[in-house]
Write a protein that holds these residues in place. Structure first.
Motif, PDB file in Angstrom:
ATOM      1  N   TRP A 169      -6.708   2.008  -7.693  1.00 40.81           N
ATOM      2  CA  TRP A 169      -5.752   0.955  -7.369  1.00 40.81           C
ATOM      3  C   TRP A 169      -4.549   0.997  -8.291  1.00 40.81           C
ATOM      4  O   TRP A 169      -4.680   1.222  -9.495  1.00 40.81           O
ATOM      5  N   VAL A 170      -3.392   0.750  -7.706  1.00 39.56           N
ATOM      6  CA  VAL A 170      -2.181   0.545  -8.495  1.00 39.56           C
ATOM      7  C   VAL A 170      -2.218  -0.876  -9.044  1.00 39.56           C
ATOM      8  O   VAL A 170      -2.465  -1.833  -8.313  1.00 39.56           O
ATOM      9  N   SER A 172      -0.264  -3.602 -12.155  1.00 43.13           N
ATOM     10  CA  SER A 172       0.942  -3.823 -12.945  1.00 43.13           C
ATOM     11  C   SER A 172       0.561  -4.162 -14.376  1.00 43.13           C
ATOM     12  O   SER A 172      -0.399  -4.887 -14.603  1.00 43.13           O
ATOM     13  N   LEU A 188       6.686   5.246  -1.706  1.00 43.83           N
ATOM     14  CA  LEU A 188       5.592   5.955  -2.366  1.00 43.83           C
ATOM     15  C   LEU A 188       4.947   6.949  -1.407  1.00 43.83           C
ATOM     16  O   LEU A 188       4.649   8.096  -1.780  1.00 43.83           O
ATOM     17  N   ILE A 201      -2.424   5.666   1.228  1.00 41.95           N
ATOM     18  CA  ILE A 201      -1.778   4.747   0.299  1.00 41.95           C
ATOM     19  C   ILE A 201      -1.584   3.449   1.073  1.00 41.95           C
ATOM     20  O   ILE A 201      -0.786   3.393   2.006  1.00 41.95           O
ATOM     21  N   SER A 222      -5.040  -6.152  -8.162  1.00 43.12           N
ATOM     22  CA  SER A 222      -4.904  -4.847  -7.505  1.00 43.12           C
ATOM     23  C   SER A 222      -3.814  -4.944  -6.453  1.00 43.12           C
ATOM     24  O   SER A 222      -3.824  -5.845  -5.613  1.00 43.12           O
ATOM     25  N   LEU A 244      -0.820   7.077  -8.959  1.00 39.81           N
ATOM     26  CA  LEU A 244      -0.853   5.818  -9.701  1.00 39.81           C
ATOM     27  C   LEU A 244       0.249   5.766 -10.753  1.00 39.81           C
ATOM     28  O   LEU A 244       0.910   4.730 -10.920  1.00 39.81           O
ATOM     29  N   SER A 245       0.462   6.863 -11.465  1.00 36.57           N
ATOM     30  CA  SER A 245       1.503   6.872 -12.502  1.00 36.57           C
ATOM     31  C   SER A 245       2.893   6.805 -11.889  1.00 36.57           C
ATOM     32  O   SER A 245       3.791   6.149 -12.438  1.00 36.57           O
ATOM     33  N   ALA A 247       3.686   5.254  -9.139  1.00 33.59           N
ATOM     34  CA  ALA A 247       3.876   3.862  -8.732  1.00 33.59           C
ATOM     35  C   ALA A 247       4.170   2.974  -9.936  1.00 33.59           C
ATOM     36  O   ALA A 247       5.073   2.127  -9.900  1.00 33.59           O
ATOM     37  N   GLU A 248       3.425   3.178 -11.015  1.00 32.24           N
ATOM     38  CA  GLU A 248       3.616   2.305 -12.174  1.00 32.24           C
ATOM     39  C   GLU A 248       4.956   2.558 -12.857  1.00 32.24           C
ATOM     40  O   GLU A 248       5.534   1.644 -13.458  1.00 32.24           O
ATOM     41  N   ILE A 251       7.162   0.138 -11.196  1.00 34.18           N
ATOM     42  CA  ILE A 251       6.509  -1.108 -10.804  1.00 34.18           C
ATOM     43  C   ILE A 251       7.432  -2.308 -10.961  1.00 34.18           C
ATOM     44  O   ILE A 251       7.242  -3.350 -10.306  1.00 34.18           O
TER      45      ILE A 251
END
Length: 309
Positions: A169-170, A172, A188, A201, A222, A244-245, A247-248, A251
């Motif tokens: 999960w992405v 924050s 994304l 995704i 999440s 994941l990285s 997206a973050e 973020i």
């Protein structure tokens, strides 16, 4: 450990309340954790799966953050875990439906059941079974309760036994409010559209939802579910980490707080309210809630819209 230290300090101070306290302690089991899904019908086990379970700790909070298939444990240990779980649900008198168990395997004491849930697992459990086994756990649960035959599940095998799958999960790092989830997810997806190892995704929240960051004091929220695949576990984990990285890294475009949320309100909401007699009140309320250089308290966009009704 912190709770025990505090307990002993209070005991040492000699307060009557501390002397009368009763503690319930749970043994800590060291070792890898797995999630086990069991399908039962009329007291018989018709399906059982074992997947590695990912956990994330944040202060006093922890939660599952994904699933991994196949499990990194040996087939012999997985069979031992399955047998242990079947014995547990049988002892509890559970006879029909999809059941979810959390288990840790200790080299010293073998499999130890942490939880037995008389329901299917949450989070990424359903989607992983859909991808790995083409198995709809909601459909199976309903069929089990209705008495429809599930004997065909007895020989169910993974659709592609050569593949390894990872779900995560992405999240924050910061608190805030979600804004622009759909375009964020679309960007994304576009970034990884040509990548054959990215299975899905999927957004878990819409806009205007309060977010608890994993660096905050609370259970992290999440935001987006990601599933990847590869011919080996390490590669599948690598691809998951890449999504994941990515997206973050951006973020801040999705989870707004402080001045960022004020800018959004000024750009997107204020023009709608400009002719409203309470427009000034709305702006003042948001500014007051945010404060100067302070993180946004947990206020959602629907609440802001509600002020204009």
């Amino acid at each position: 450990a912190e709770a025990m230290d505090e307990f002993h300090k209070r005991k040492a101070r000699g307060s009557q309340a501390a002397q009368d306290e009763v503690l319930i302690l749970e043994e800590y089991i060291d070792g890898p954790e797995v999630g086990v899904e069991i399908v039962m019908q009329a007291g018989a086990v018709v399906f059982c799966s074992v997947m590695d379970a990912a956990k994330q700790s944040s202060g006093a909070y922890f939660q599952g953050t994904g699933r991994s298939y196949p499990s990194s444990l040996s087939p012999v240990i997985q069979a031992m875990i399955s047998s242990h779980c079947i014995a547990a649900v049988t002892a509890l008198g559970l006879t029909s439906g999809v059941l979810d168990l959390d288990v840790r395997y200790s080299e010293a004491s073998g499999p130890r059941v942490l939880e037995v849930n008389a329901r299917m697992g949450g989070g990424s459990v359903c989607v992983m079974h859909s991808i790995v086994y083409r198995l709809d756990l909601v459909d199976v649960h309903l069929r089990a309760l209705l008495g429809c035959s599930l004997r065909h599940l007895g020989g169910l095998m993974p659709t592609d036994p050569t593949m390894h799958y990872e779900a995560g999960w992405v999240m924050s790092p910061q608190d805030g409010v979600t804004v622009g989830m759909t375009p964020f997810v679309e960007r994304l997806r576009a970034t990884f559209r040509q990548h054959p190892n990215i299975v899905e995704i999927v957004p878990l929240l819409g806009d205007g939802k309060t977010v608890v960051g994993y660096r905050a004091n609370g259970l992290p929220t999440s935001l987006i579910q990601v599933v990847t695949k590869a011919g080996d576990k390490e590669s599948a984990q690598h691809f998951l980490g890449a999504v994941l990285s990515t997206a973050e890294d951006c973020i801040d475009e999705l989870v707004l707080r402080g001045e960022g949320l004020l800018d959004f309100v000024a750009r997107e909401i204020a023009p709608v309210l400009v002719s409203s007699p309470i427009a000034t009140a709305v702006a003042a309320a948001v500014a007051g809630a945010v404060g100067v250089a302070a993180p946004l308290p947990r206020i959602s966009l629907p609440q802001l819209h509600g002020l204009a009704d």
